[in-house]
Design a protein around this motif. Structure first.
Motif, PDB file in Angstrom:
ATOM      1  N   PHE A   1      38.239  41.507  29.998  1.00  0.00           N
ATOM      2  CA  PHE A   1      36.987  40.935  30.746  1.00  0.00           C
ATOM      3  C   PHE A   1      36.835  39.580  30.488  1.00  0.00           C
ATOM      4  CE2 PHE A   1      36.373  45.640  31.000  1.00  0.00           C
ATOM      5  CZ  PHE A   1      36.041  45.851  32.077  1.00  0.00           C
ATOM      6  N   SER A   2      36.686  38.856  31.528  1.00  0.00           N
ATOM      7  CA  SER A   2      36.354  37.267  31.335  1.00  0.00           C
ATOM      8  C   SER A   2      35.644  36.848  32.814  1.00  0.00           C
ATOM      9  CB  SER A   2      37.506  36.435  31.091  1.00  0.00           C
ATOM     10  OG  SER A   2      38.480  36.725  32.446  1.00  0.00           O
ATOM     11  N   ARG A   3      34.918  35.701  32.461  1.00  0.00           N
ATOM     12  CA  ARG A   3      34.054  34.989  33.657  1.00  0.00           C
ATOM     13  C   ARG A   3      35.470  34.503  34.468  1.00  0.00           C
ATOM     14  NH1 ARG A   3      30.854  30.471  32.064  1.00  0.00           N
ATOM     15  NH2 ARG A   3      31.752  29.342  33.647  1.00  0.00           N
ATOM     16  N   PRO A   4      35.106  34.699  36.106  1.00  0.00           N
ATOM     17  CA  PRO A   4      36.005  33.994  36.860  1.00  0.00           C
ATOM     18  C   PRO A   4      35.853  32.498  36.835  1.00  0.00           C
ATOM     19  CG  PRO A   4      34.635  35.469  38.135  1.00  0.00           C
ATOM     20  CD  PRO A   4      34.108  35.657  36.599  1.00  0.00           C
ATOM     21  N   ARG A   5      36.755  31.701  36.953  1.00  0.00           N
ATOM     22  CA  ARG A   5      36.800  30.370  37.094  1.00  0.00           C
ATOM     23  C   ARG A   5      35.906  29.774  38.214  1.00  0.00           C
ATOM     24  NH1 ARG A   5      42.322  30.610  34.960  1.00  0.00           N
ATOM     25  NH2 ARG A   5      42.867  30.794  36.982  1.00  0.00           N
ATOM     26  N   ASN A   6      36.046  30.401  39.271  1.00  0.00           N
ATOM     27  CA  ASN A   6      35.614  29.732  40.527  1.00  0.00           C
ATOM     28  C   ASN A   6      35.300  30.978  41.496  1.00  0.00           C
ATOM     29  OD1 ASN A   6      38.085  30.110  41.692  1.00  0.00           O
ATOM     30  ND2 ASN A   6      38.828  28.190  41.269  1.00  0.00           N
ATOM     31  N   LEU A   7      34.980  30.696  42.695  1.00  0.00           N
ATOM     32  CA  LEU A   7      34.420  31.588  43.716  1.00  0.00           C
ATOM     33  C   LEU A   7      35.830  32.053  44.297  1.00  0.00           C
ATOM     34  CD1 LEU A   7      32.225  33.074  45.357  1.00  0.00           C
ATOM     35  CD2 LEU A   7      32.490  31.013  46.862  1.00  0.00           C
TER      36      LEU A   7
ATOM     37  N   LEU B   1      37.014  34.803  41.987  1.00  0.00           N
ATOM     38  CA  LEU B   1      36.256  35.730  42.038  1.00  0.00           C
ATOM     39  C   LEU B   1      36.461  36.928  43.132  1.00  0.00           C
ATOM     40  CD1 LEU B   1      33.407  37.285  41.085  1.00  0.00           C
ATOM     41  CD2 LEU B   1      32.537  35.940  42.786  1.00  0.00           C
ATOM     42  N   CYS B   2      36.663  36.103  44.324  1.00  0.00           N
ATOM     43  CA  CYS B   2      37.200  36.958  45.533  1.00  0.00           C
ATOM     44  C   CYS B   2      38.262  37.791  45.361  1.00  0.00           C
ATOM     45  CB  CYS B   2      36.991  36.053  46.794  1.00  0.00           C
ATOM     46  SG  CYS B   2      35.521  35.450  47.155  1.00  0.00           S
ATOM     47  N   LYS B   3      39.228  36.948  44.631  1.00  0.00           N
ATOM     48  CA  LYS B   3      40.603  37.487  44.507  1.00  0.00           C
ATOM     49  C   LYS B   3      40.442  38.781  43.482  1.00  0.00           C
ATOM     50  CE  LYS B   3      45.326  35.919  43.386  1.00  0.00           C
ATOM     51  NZ  LYS B   3      46.105  35.007  42.808  1.00  0.00           N
ATOM     52  N   ARG B   4      39.843  38.477  42.608  1.00  0.00           N
ATOM     53  CA  ARG B   4      39.684  39.518  41.687  1.00  0.00           C
ATOM     54  C   ARG B   4      39.120  40.666  42.155  1.00  0.00           C
ATOM     55  NH1 ARG B   4      37.397  37.670  35.755  1.00  0.00           N
ATOM     56  NH2 ARG B   4      39.315  36.364  35.085  1.00  0.00           N
ATOM     57  N   LEU B   5      37.785  40.680  43.006  1.00  0.00           N
ATOM     58  CA  LEU B   5      37.143  41.712  43.908  1.00  0.00           C
ATOM     59  C   LEU B   5      38.226  42.476  44.605  1.00  0.00           C
ATOM     60  CD1 LEU B   5      34.047  40.202  44.761  1.00  0.00           C
ATOM     61  CD2 LEU B   5      34.129  41.976  43.168  1.00  0.00           C
TER      62      LEU B   5
ATOM     63  N   HIS C   1      36.920  41.921  35.552  1.00  0.00           N
ATOM     64  CA  HIS C   1      38.130  42.309  34.791  1.00  0.00           C
ATOM     65  C   HIS C   1      39.454  41.610  35.419  1.00  0.00           C
ATOM     66  CE1 HIS C   1      41.365  45.172  34.000  1.00  0.00           C
ATOM     67  NE2 HIS C   1      40.728  45.813  33.145  1.00  0.00           N
ATOM     68  N   GLN C   2      39.991  41.094  34.420  1.00  0.00           N
ATOM     69  CA  GLN C   2      41.206  40.311  34.765  1.00  0.00           C
ATOM     70  C   GLN C   2      42.173  40.930  35.582  1.00  0.00           C
ATOM     71  OE1 GLN C   2      42.944  38.678  31.072  1.00  0.00           O
ATOM     72  NE2 GLN C   2      40.900  37.361  30.755  1.00  0.00           N
ATOM     73  N   LEU C   3      42.839  40.296  36.476  1.00  0.00           N
ATOM     74  CA  LEU C   3      43.935  40.655  37.251  1.00  0.00           C
ATOM     75  C   LEU C   3      45.180  41.338  36.396  1.00  0.00           C
ATOM     76  CD1 LEU C   3      43.796  38.402  40.238  1.00  0.00           C
ATOM     77  CD2 LEU C   3      42.845  40.630  40.084  1.00  0.00           C
ATOM     78  N   GLU C   4      45.745  42.504  36.734  1.00  0.00           N
ATOM     79  CA  GLU C   4      46.932  43.030  36.325  1.00  0.00           C
ATOM     80  C   GLU C   4      48.092  42.113  36.915  1.00  0.00           C
ATOM     81  OE1 GLU C   4      47.472  45.818  34.626  1.00  0.00           O
ATOM     82  OE2 GLU C   4      45.258  46.252  34.412  1.00  0.00           O
TER      83      GLU C   4
END
Length: 191
Positions: free
Chosen positions: A59-65, A68-72, A175-178
């Motif tokens: 788990f980490s904070r996304p760097r930018n929007l 964030l969208c890609k992770r979602l 959650h970081q991407l696989e």
């Protein structure tokens, strides 16, 4: 007449050996080839390991929007089955912690069970017309509606939906991407 074991055992004892399987836990009220049962079996088969799903180091904070969208999007696709079971767990938690909701569900499923047993014996005829099973279950819902209203089922539904969006949205966002297999990731060229 069906016994209690017949309702939860889709096959005979000769077809299945001793012990419990996923099929014996699903009610026989669903037809054996139903889409709901196949969908649930597919969800169960495609569940990701819970260890990687809950690994705190991932788990980490996304760097930018954009990230964030890609992770979602990617996490919802990747952990879709896990999220379904999180949703079902929240429903179970809501039902177990609300005694009146348990009573309302017991009244509804009791009425459905009585109707099911009644239709096994003979067709229900009312005022000279045969009542279809859909209408019978609608009647069961109508009988149990006051219990659901008193139990606050509407607020429970919105609580479950809200909690689901918060839990799943938070997990998918942080959650970081696989690691994607080679060649699977699409690259966009600047225009």
């Amino acid at each position: 007449m069906a016994t209690g074991n017949d309702l939860f055992n889709p096959g005979t004892e000769e077809e299945e050996g001793p012990g419990l399987s996923a099929r014996t836990l699903l009610p026989k009220l669903l037809p054996s080839g139903s889409a709901g049962r196949e969908w649930l079996e597919q969800r169960r088969a495609t569940i990701r390991p819970w260890g990687s799903f809950l690994d705190q180091r991932r788990f980490s904070r996304p760097r930018n929007l954009g990230e964030l969208c890609k992770r979602l999007v990617r996490n919802v696709e990747h952990y879709q089955s896990n999220y379904v079971f999180v949703f079902l767990g929240l429903i179970l938690y809501c039902v177990v912690t609300s005694p009146m909701l348990l009573v309302a569900l017991a009244v509804f499923f009791g009425a459905c069970y009585i109707l099911y047993l009644r239709t096994l014996q003979s067709k229900l005829v009312l005022f000279g017309r045969e009542v279809s099973p859909a209408h019978q279950y609608a009647l069961a819902g109508g009988i149990s509606f006051p219990f659901f209203w008193l139990a606050g089922a509407g607020s429970a539904v919105f609580w479950v939906l809200g909690a689901t969006f918060v839990v799943i949205g938070s997990h998918a966002a942080f959650h970081q991407l696989e690691a994607a297999p080679e060649g699977e990731e699409l690259q966009m060229e600047p225009v």
